[in-house]
Design an enzyme around this catalytic site. Structure first.
Site, PDB file in Angstrom:
ATOM      1  N   ASN A 101      11.881  -6.893   4.041  1.00  0.00           N
ATOM      2  CA  ASN A 101      12.321  -7.559   5.273  1.00  0.00           C
ATOM      3  C   ASN A 101      12.321  -6.590   6.446  1.00  0.00           C
ATOM      4  O   ASN A 101      12.522  -5.390   6.262  1.00  0.00           O
ATOM      5  CB  ASN A 101      13.739  -8.141   5.084  1.00  0.00           C
ATOM      6  N   ASP A 103      14.221  -7.456   9.192  1.00  0.00           N
ATOM      7  CA  ASP A 103      15.270  -8.052  10.040  1.00  0.00           C
ATOM      8  C   ASP A 103      16.520  -7.182  10.204  1.00  0.00           C
ATOM      9  O   ASP A 103      17.465  -7.592  10.888  1.00  0.00           O
ATOM     10  CB  ASP A 103      15.661  -9.442   9.477  1.00  0.00           C
ATOM     11  N   HIS A 118       8.150  -2.632   4.954  1.00  0.00           N
ATOM     12  CA  HIS A 118       7.294  -3.291   5.941  1.00  0.00           C
ATOM     13  C   HIS A 118       7.768  -3.058   7.364  1.00  0.00           C
ATOM     14  O   HIS A 118       7.391  -3.799   8.265  1.00  0.00           O
ATOM     15  CB  HIS A 118       7.240  -4.806   5.654  1.00  0.00           C
ATOM     16  N   CYS A 126       4.077   2.569  21.024  1.00  0.00           N
ATOM     17  CA  CYS A 126       2.822   2.477  21.776  1.00  0.00           C
ATOM     18  C   CYS A 126       1.643   2.769  20.861  1.00  0.00           C
ATOM     19  O   CYS A 126       1.648   3.757  20.128  1.00  0.00           O
ATOM     20  CB  CYS A 126       2.860   3.508  22.921  1.00  0.00           C
ATOM     21  N   CYS A 129      -0.169   6.367  22.483  1.00  0.00           N
ATOM     22  CA  CYS A 129       0.478   7.681  22.311  1.00  0.00           C
ATOM     23  C   CYS A 129       1.528   7.661  21.214  1.00  0.00           C
ATOM     24  O   CYS A 129       2.148   8.671  20.904  1.00  0.00           O
ATOM     25  CB  CYS A 129       1.117   8.106  23.634  1.00  0.00           C
ATOM     26  N   CYS A 150       2.295   5.967  28.974  1.00  0.00           N
ATOM     27  CA  CYS A 150       0.827   6.056  29.155  1.00  0.00           C
ATOM     28  C   CYS A 150       0.190   4.715  29.462  1.00  0.00           C
ATOM     29  O   CYS A 150      -1.035   4.611  29.559  1.00  0.00           O
ATOM     30  CB  CYS A 150       0.182   6.663  27.888  1.00  0.00           C
ATOM     31  N   GLY A 187      14.961 -12.865  -3.911  1.00  0.00           N
ATOM     32  CA  GLY A 187      14.469 -13.598  -2.741  1.00  0.00           C
ATOM     33  C   GLY A 187      13.078 -13.231  -2.294  1.00  0.00           C
ATOM     34  O   GLY A 187      12.809 -13.152  -1.103  1.00  0.00           O
ATOM     35  N   THR A 188      12.180 -12.988  -3.275  1.00  0.00           N
ATOM     36  CA  THR A 188      10.796 -12.738  -2.887  1.00  0.00           C
ATOM     37  C   THR A 188       9.853 -13.602  -3.711  1.00  0.00           C
ATOM     38  O   THR A 188      10.076 -13.819  -4.901  1.00  0.00           O
ATOM     39  CB  THR A 188      10.417 -11.244  -3.013  1.00  0.00           C
ATOM     40  N   SER A 189       8.794 -14.079  -3.055  1.00  0.00           N
ATOM     41  CA  SER A 189       7.821 -14.926  -3.761  1.00  0.00           C
ATOM     42  C   SER A 189       6.889 -14.060  -4.603  1.00  0.00           C
ATOM     43  O   SER A 189       6.130 -14.547  -5.420  1.00  0.00           O
ATOM     44  CB  SER A 189       7.007 -15.728  -2.743  1.00  0.00           C
TER      45      SER A 189
HETATM   46  C1  BV8 Z   1      -1.716  -2.566   1.931  1.00  0.00           C
HETATM   47  C2  BV8 Z   1       4.445  -8.240   8.433  1.00  0.00           C
HETATM   48  C3  BV8 Z   1      -3.161  -0.729   1.521  1.00  0.00           C
HETATM   49  C4  BV8 Z   1       5.818  -7.797   8.763  1.00  0.00           C
HETATM   50  C5  BV8 Z   1       3.857  -8.694   6.147  1.00  0.00           C
HETATM   51  C6  BV8 Z   1      -3.232  -5.218  -3.933  1.00  0.00           C
HETATM   52  C7  BV8 Z   1      -2.864  -3.913  -3.584  1.00  0.00           C
HETATM   53  C8  BV8 Z   1      -2.756  -3.558  -2.238  1.00  0.00           C
HETATM   54  C9  BV8 Z   1      -2.972  -4.516  -1.229  1.00  0.00           C
HETATM   55  C10 BV8 Z   1      -3.325  -5.794  -1.583  1.00  0.00           C
HETATM   56  C11 BV8 Z   1      -3.457  -6.149  -2.921  1.00  0.00           C
HETATM   57  N1  BV8 Z   1      -3.817  -7.463  -2.964  1.00  0.00           N
HETATM   58  C12 BV8 Z   1      -3.895  -7.962  -1.708  1.00  0.00           C
HETATM   59  C13 BV8 Z   1      -3.616  -6.964  -0.841  1.00  0.00           C
HETATM   60  C14 BV8 Z   1      -3.604  -7.091   0.608  1.00  0.00           C
HETATM   61  C15 BV8 Z   1      -2.247  -7.541   1.165  1.00  0.00           C
HETATM   62  C16 BV8 Z   1      -1.592  -8.618   0.341  1.00  0.00           C
HETATM   63  O1  BV8 Z   1      -0.702  -8.342  -0.473  1.00  0.00           O
HETATM   64  N2  BV8 Z   1      -1.991  -9.872   0.543  1.00  0.00           N
HETATM   65  C17 BV8 Z   1      -1.379 -10.964  -0.192  1.00  0.00           C
HETATM   66  C18 BV8 Z   1      -0.938 -12.070   0.766  1.00  0.00           C
HETATM   67  C19 BV8 Z   1      -2.369 -11.441  -1.228  1.00  0.00           C
HETATM   68  N3  BV8 Z   1      -1.351  -6.402   1.274  1.00  0.00           N
HETATM   69  C20 BV8 Z   1      -1.437  -5.629   2.371  1.00  0.00           C
HETATM   70  O2  BV8 Z   1      -2.282  -5.769   3.234  1.00  0.00           O
HETATM   71  C21 BV8 Z   1      -0.406  -4.510   2.490  1.00  0.00           C
HETATM   72  N4  BV8 Z   1      -1.059  -3.279   2.861  1.00  0.00           N
HETATM   73  O3  BV8 Z   1      -1.839  -2.948   0.819  1.00  0.00           O
HETATM   74  O4  BV8 Z   1      -2.240  -1.354   2.396  1.00  0.00           O
HETATM   75  C22 BV8 Z   1      -4.485  -1.110   2.091  1.00  0.00           C
HETATM   76  C23 BV8 Z   1      -4.839  -0.569   3.312  1.00  0.00           C
HETATM   77  C24 BV8 Z   1      -6.104  -0.899   3.843  1.00  0.00           C
HETATM   78  C25 BV8 Z   1      -6.960  -1.772   3.150  1.00  0.00           C
HETATM   79  C26 BV8 Z   1      -6.552  -2.341   1.929  1.00  0.00           C
HETATM   80  C27 BV8 Z   1      -5.305  -2.034   1.401  1.00  0.00           C
HETATM   81  C28 BV8 Z   1       0.582  -4.825   3.639  1.00  0.00           C
HETATM   82  C29 BV8 Z   1       1.576  -5.858   3.199  1.00  0.00           C
HETATM   83  C30 BV8 Z   1       2.609  -6.112   4.321  1.00  0.00           C
HETATM   84  C31 BV8 Z   1       2.148  -7.283   5.104  1.00  0.00           C
HETATM   85  N5  BV8 Z   1       3.130  -7.613   6.147  1.00  0.00           N
HETATM   86  N6  BV8 Z   1       4.495  -9.084   7.240  1.00  0.00           N
HETATM   87  C32 BV8 Z   1       6.563  -9.010   9.243  1.00  0.00           C
HETATM   88  O5  BV8 Z   1       6.143  -9.593  10.273  1.00  0.00           O
HETATM   89  O6  BV8 Z   1       7.550  -9.362   8.582  1.00  0.00           O
HETATM   90  S1  BV8 Z   1       3.959  -9.632   4.739  1.00  0.00           S
HETATM   91  C33 BV8 Z   1       5.242 -10.758   4.781  1.00  0.00           C
HETATM   92  O7  BV8 Z   1       5.377 -11.208   3.412  1.00  0.00           O
HETATM   93  C34 BV8 Z   1       6.614 -10.167   5.116  1.00  0.00           C
HETATM   94  O8  BV8 Z   1       6.590  -8.791   5.387  1.00  0.00           O
HETATM   95  C35 BV8 Z   1       7.440 -10.406   3.849  1.00  0.00           C
HETATM   96  O9  BV8 Z   1       8.312  -9.381   3.649  1.00  0.00           O
HETATM   97  C36 BV8 Z   1       6.370 -10.403   2.824  1.00  0.00           C
HETATM   98  C37 BV8 Z   1       6.748 -10.958   1.474  1.00  0.00           C
HETATM   99  O10 BV8 Z   1       7.240 -12.275   1.660  1.00  0.00           O
HETATM  100  P1  BV8 Z   1       8.657 -12.609   0.945  1.00  0.00           P
HETATM  101  O11 BV8 Z   1       9.656 -11.624   1.435  1.00  0.00           O
HETATM  102  O12 BV8 Z   1       8.458 -12.696  -0.516  1.00  0.00           O
HETATM  103  O13 BV8 Z   1       9.017 -14.010   1.584  1.00  0.00           O
HETATM  104  P2  BV8 Z   1       8.463 -15.451   1.144  1.00  0.00           P
HETATM  105  O14 BV8 Z   1       8.774 -16.392   2.248  1.00  0.00           O
HETATM  106  O15 BV8 Z   1       7.062 -15.321   0.631  1.00  0.00           O
HETATM  107  O16 BV8 Z   1       9.363 -15.831  -0.133  1.00  0.00           O
HETATM  108  C38 BV8 Z   1      10.749 -16.045   0.058  1.00  0.00           C
HETATM  109  C39 BV8 Z   1      11.349 -16.291  -1.323  1.00  0.00           C
HETATM  110  O17 BV8 Z   1      12.771 -16.426  -1.179  1.00  0.00           O
HETATM  111  C40 BV8 Z   1      10.848 -17.560  -1.986  1.00  0.00           C
HETATM  112  O18 BV8 Z   1      10.491 -17.276  -3.331  1.00  0.00           O
HETATM  113  C41 BV8 Z   1      12.080 -18.494  -1.948  1.00  0.00           C
HETATM  114  O19 BV8 Z   1      12.145 -19.329  -3.091  1.00  0.00           O
HETATM  115  C42 BV8 Z   1      13.203 -17.491  -1.985  1.00  0.00           C
HETATM  116  N7  BV8 Z   1      14.486 -17.954  -1.435  1.00  0.00           N
HETATM  117  C43 BV8 Z   1      14.702 -18.919  -0.500  1.00  0.00           C
HETATM  118  N8  BV8 Z   1      16.049 -19.047  -0.273  1.00  0.00           N
HETATM  119  C44 BV8 Z   1      16.674 -18.122  -1.090  1.00  0.00           C
HETATM  120  C45 BV8 Z   1      15.687 -17.433  -1.815  1.00  0.00           C
HETATM  121  N9  BV8 Z   1      15.987 -16.465  -2.707  1.00  0.00           N
HETATM  122  C46 BV8 Z   1      17.296 -16.179  -2.898  1.00  0.00           C
HETATM  123  N10 BV8 Z   1      18.316 -16.799  -2.243  1.00  0.00           N
HETATM  124  C47 BV8 Z   1      18.031 -17.773  -1.337  1.00  0.00           C
HETATM  125  N11 BV8 Z   1      19.046 -18.394  -0.693  1.00  0.00           N
HETATM  126 ZN    ZN Z   2       1.956   5.376  25.264  1.00  0.00          ZN
END
Ligand code: BV8
Ligand code: ZN
Length: 251
Positions: A101, A103, A118, A126, A129, A150, A187-189
């Site tokens: 998260n 947040d 994340h 920036c 720079c 800048c 709380g993660t999918s």
């Molecule tokens: C990277 C921006 C290396 C910030 C986000 C394998 C290895 C490495 C990379 C990959 C790989 N396979 C695919 C990839 C690429 C990609 C990826 O994973 N794609 C997925 C979609 C297939 N990963 C990346 O690009 C990562 N970088 O690997 O770098 C690299 C470098 C260059 C080239 C190649 C590789 C970067 C990942 C970060 C992406 N940024 N967001 C922002 O704006 O927040 S991702 C976004 O999803 C958020 O950051 C969030 O944190 C993240 C995960 O989501 P969740 O937190 O799980 O939230 P979601 O809504 O999905 O689920 C909520 C859950 O809560 C549900 O299950 C629900 O049932 C539950 N819930 C609801 N209410 C409750 C509850 N649980 C408990 N109590 C409740 N009350």
């Molecule tokens: Zn700057």
């Protein structure tokens, strides 16, 4: 919710705990999750938002999304789930909190040394720079904030798709996953990597991996057990079990 006996045993005996949280732990605070019915991705096209190329092409849209989320986050409070994890950290000698998260609610609940894989939406920088940009200069910007040093484009300090996670934080999370005896996946999918590989590493190294989620996820078939329920209800219950054990010890 009654915690099944085998889970109670693991929780009360745990001496080294690693926790991974996702958007679900903030849902009860009123912060929308990403995926699922009313998810954040619904309102906005995900591919248009969380990657650097889209930001360069359309910084207004990306800043509209982040300003919308910052507004929500500024209006909410940490919930009993966040507070329980801050309490757990005070109870357990070897405790690591890893979050996907951005947040800042774990820190606001009192958790310390949170590993933010994340990034954090309250920080911006920036792209030219790389100097930090601060709130007041951002709010003055009519459309998109530019660097006061800048003139470069300012972006949120979060990790977008295709960007590397902060290496030190990720490595520390993996080390904690390898040595812990209890891993909580809250709380993660479990669809975003490499964050989702952390609970799997804990499992491979013999930890009891407990998932807490109102529904089953991509990780459910690979963890030790899943408690179907809300983080804000289950986590305080786990802390009560730990407290009983620790008061018993210190009694
Ligand atoms: C990277 C921006 C290396 C910030 C986000 C394998 C290895 C490495 C990379 C990959 C790989 N396979 C695919 C990839 C690429 C990609 C990826 O994973 N794609 C997925 C979609 C297939 N990963 C990346 O690009 C990562 N970088 O690997 O770098 C690299 C470098 C260059 C080239 C190649 C590789 C970067 C990942 C970060 C992406 N940024 N967001 C922002 O704006 O927040 S991702 C976004 O999803 C958020 O950051 C969030 O944190 C993240 C995960 O989501 P969740 O937190 O799980 O939230 P979601 O809504 O999905 O689920 C909520 C859950 O809560 C549900 O299950 C629900 O049932 C539950 N819930 C609801 N209410 C409750 C509850 N649980 C408990 N109590 C409740 N009350
Ligand atoms: Zn700057």
């Amino acid at each position: 919710m009654t915690i099944p006996t085998p889970v109670r045993e693991c929780v009360s005996k745990a001496e080294s705990i690693c926790v991974l949280t996702g958007a679900g732990i903030s849902a009860e605070s009123g912060v929308p999750t990403f995926r699922g019915k009313e998810g954040l991705w619904k309102k906005f096209r995900a591919e248009e938002l969380a990657n650097f190329d889209s930001f360069l092409r359309n910084p207004e849209l990306v800043w509209e999304w982040y300003s919308y989320r910052k507004k929500i986050i500024n209006e909410v409070q940490p919930n009993p789930g966040h507070i329980a994890l801050a309490e757990m950290q005070r109870l357990i000698r070897d405790f690591t909190l890893v979050t996907q998260n951005v947040d800042n609610l774990h820190s606001r609940a009192g958790s310390r040394d949170v590993l933010e894989l994340h990034g954090n939406i309250t920080r911006s920088y920036c792209i030219r720079c790389r100097k930090a940009a601060f709130e007041e200069s951002l709010s003055k910007a009519e459309k998109i904030p530019v660097c006061e040093f800048c003139g470069g484009l300012v972006r949120p300090d979060v990790v977008w798709f295709g960007e590397y996670l902060p290496a030190a934080a990720f490595e520390e999370a993996m080390e904690s996953a390898r040595r812990c005896d209890l891993f909580l996946c809250v709380g993660t999918s479990g669809v975003v990597y490499p964050a989702a590989s952390i609970p799997l590493t804990a499992k491979e190294h013999g930890a009891f991996v407990l998932e807490i989620n109102p529904e089953y996820t991509d990780l459910s078939s690979r963890v030790s057990d899943t408690l179907i329920g809300k983080a804000g209800e289950i986590l305080p219950e786990l802390v009560r079990i730990m407290k009983k054990e620790h008061n018993h010890e210190s009694a």
